[in-house]
Write a protein that holds these residues in place. Structure first.
Motif, short mmCIF file in Angstrom:
data_model
loop_
_atom_site.label_atom_id
_atom_site.label_comp_id
_atom_site.label_asym_id
_atom_site.label_seq_id
_atom_site.Cartn_x
_atom_site.Cartn_y
_atom_site.Cartn_z
N GLU A 1 0.83 -1.21 0.00
CA GLU A 1 0.00 0.00 0.00
C GLU A 1 0.86 1.26 0.00
OE1 GLU A 1 -3.38 2.34 -0.12
OE2 GLU A 1 -3.25 0.17 -0.34
N VAL A 2 1.92 1.26 0.79
CA VAL A 2 2.82 2.41 0.84
C VAL A 2 3.50 2.61 -0.51
CG1 VAL A 2 4.98 3.27 1.85
CG2 VAL A 2 3.20 2.33 3.33
N LEU A 3 3.95 1.52 -1.12
CA LEU A 3 4.60 1.59 -2.43
C LEU A 3 3.63 2.09 -3.49
CD1 LEU A 3 7.17 1.04 -4.03
CD2 LEU A 3 6.38 -1.29 -4.36
N LEU A 4 2.41 1.59 -3.50
CA LEU A 4 1.40 2.03 -4.46
C LEU A 4 1.11 3.52 -4.29
CD1 LEU A 4 -0.77 1.49 -6.62
CD2 LEU A 4 -2.30 0.82 -4.77
N THR A 5 0.91 3.94 -3.06
CA THR A 5 0.63 5.35 -2.80
C THR A 5 1.78 6.24 -3.26
OG1 THR A 5 -0.73 4.75 -0.89
CG2 THR A 5 0.05 7.01 -0.98
N SER A 6 3.00 5.79 -3.01
CA SER A 6 4.18 6.54 -3.43
C SER A 6 4.25 6.66 -4.95
CB SER A 6 5.43 5.86 -2.89
OG SER A 6 6.59 6.47 -3.39
N LYS A 7 4.01 5.55 -5.66
CA LYS A 7 4.03 5.58 -7.12
C LYS A 7 2.96 6.52 -7.68
CE LYS A 7 5.86 0.97 -8.12
NZ LYS A 7 5.56 -0.35 -8.72
N LYS A 8 1.76 6.45 -7.09
CA LYS A 8 0.67 7.30 -7.55
C LYS A 8 0.98 8.77 -7.32
CE LYS A 8 -3.62 5.83 -6.88
NZ LYS A 8 -4.81 5.25 -6.21
N GLU A 9 1.54 9.10 -6.17
CA GLU A 9 1.89 10.49 -5.88
C GLU A 9 2.96 11.00 -6.85
OE1 GLU A 9 2.97 10.72 -1.76
OE2 GLU A 9 0.89 10.49 -1.08
N LYS A 10 3.94 10.15 -7.14
CA LYS A 10 5.00 10.54 -8.07
C LYS A 10 4.42 10.79 -9.46
CE LYS A 10 9.45 9.15 -9.94
NZ LYS A 10 10.49 8.12 -9.99
N LEU A 11 3.56 9.87 -9.92
CA LEU A 11 2.94 10.06 -11.23
C LEU A 11 2.09 11.33 -11.27
CD1 LEU A 11 1.91 6.44 -12.33
CD2 LEU A 11 3.47 7.99 -13.52
N LEU A 12 1.33 11.58 -10.23
CA LEU A 12 0.50 12.80 -10.20
C LEU A 12 1.36 14.06 -10.24
CD1 LEU A 12 -2.29 11.78 -7.65
CD2 LEU A 12 -2.52 12.15 -10.13
N THR A 13 2.49 14.04 -9.55
CA THR A 13 3.41 15.18 -9.59
C THR A 13 3.95 15.38 -10.99
OG1 THR A 13 4.03 14.85 -7.28
CG2 THR A 13 5.54 16.13 -8.63
N GLN B 1 -0.05 5.66 -17.77
CA GLN B 1 0.59 4.88 -16.70
C GLN B 1 -0.24 4.94 -15.42
OE1 GLN B 1 4.53 6.48 -16.19
NE2 GLN B 1 5.42 4.98 -17.58
N TYR B 2 -0.77 6.11 -15.10
CA TYR B 2 -1.58 6.28 -13.89
C TYR B 2 -2.86 5.44 -13.97
CZ TYR B 2 -3.94 8.54 -9.99
OH TYR B 2 -4.58 8.78 -8.82
N ARG B 3 -3.53 5.48 -15.13
CA ARG B 3 -4.75 4.68 -15.30
C ARG B 3 -4.45 3.19 -15.20
NH1 ARG B 3 -5.78 8.42 -19.32
NH2 ARG B 3 -5.18 6.94 -20.95
N GLU B 4 -3.34 2.75 -15.80
CA GLU B 4 -2.95 1.33 -15.73
C GLU B 4 -2.65 0.91 -14.29
OE1 GLU B 4 -2.99 -1.09 -18.06
OE2 GLU B 4 -3.95 0.42 -19.35
N LEU B 5 -2.00 1.78 -13.55
CA LEU B 5 -1.69 1.48 -12.15
C LEU B 5 -2.98 1.32 -11.34
CD1 LEU B 5 0.77 1.20 -10.22
CD2 LEU B 5 0.49 3.62 -9.71
N ASN B 6 -3.93 2.23 -11.58
CA ASN B 6 -5.22 2.13 -10.90
C ASN B 6 -5.97 0.87 -11.30
OD1 ASN B 6 -5.17 4.39 -9.24
ND2 ASN B 6 -5.88 5.73 -10.87
N LYS B 7 -5.91 0.52 -12.58
CA LYS B 7 -6.60 -0.67 -13.06
C LYS B 7 -5.97 -1.93 -12.48
CE LYS B 7 -7.48 -0.63 -17.43
NZ LYS B 7 -7.34 -0.75 -18.90
N GLN B 8 -4.63 -1.94 -12.42
CA GLN B 8 -3.90 -3.11 -11.93
C GLN B 8 -4.20 -3.39 -10.46
OE1 GLN B 8 0.32 -2.65 -12.34
NE2 GLN B 8 0.79 -4.66 -11.54
N PHE B 9 -4.32 -2.33 -9.66
CA PHE B 9 -4.52 -2.51 -8.23
C PHE B 9 -5.95 -2.23 -7.79
CE2 PHE B 9 0.07 -1.96 -8.56
CZ PHE B 9 0.48 -3.02 -7.79
N GLY B 10 -6.84 -2.01 -8.74
CA GLY B 10 -8.25 -1.84 -8.42
C GLY B 10 -8.56 -0.64 -7.55
N SER B 11 -7.79 0.42 -7.73
CA SER B 11 -8.07 1.61 -6.92
C SER B 11 -8.65 2.72 -7.76
CB SER B 11 -6.81 2.12 -6.23
OG SER B 11 -5.69 2.08 -7.08
#
Length: 78
Positions: free
Chosen positions: A36-48, A68-78
């Motif tokens: 969860e921490v890793l996912l949140t970190s990746k999402k924050e970096k991509l948003l920046t 990339q952001y959409r794929e990350l969300n799709k992959q982890f169902g968030s």
């Protein structure tokens, strides 16, 4: 060496299984927390980076990073 009775051996085995089970659950919880921490970190970096691409008016980077952001969300169902 002291010999233990059958009931003592059974109790000891049950305690060991319980400790093993508790250890497994704790390890699973830690793994989930780290994921969860890793996912949140990746999402924050991509948003920046997406924000930076918008500020720079870089459409190519924006499209690439948004994908990339959409794929990350799709992959982890968030």
């Amino acid at each position: 060496m002291k010999e233990r009775s059958y009931s003592e051996l059974m109790k000891s085995g049950a305690m060991n299984r319980q400790k093993s089970s508790e250890s497994f659950v704790l390890e699973l919880y830690i793994e989930m927390l780290l994921s969860e921490v890793l996912l949140t970190s990746k999402k924050e970096k991509l948003l920046t980076l997406i924000d930076q691409a918008i500020d720079d008016r870089n459409q190519e980077a924006f499209v690439h990073l948004s994908t990339q952001y959409r794929e990350l969300n799709k992959q982890f169902g968030s």
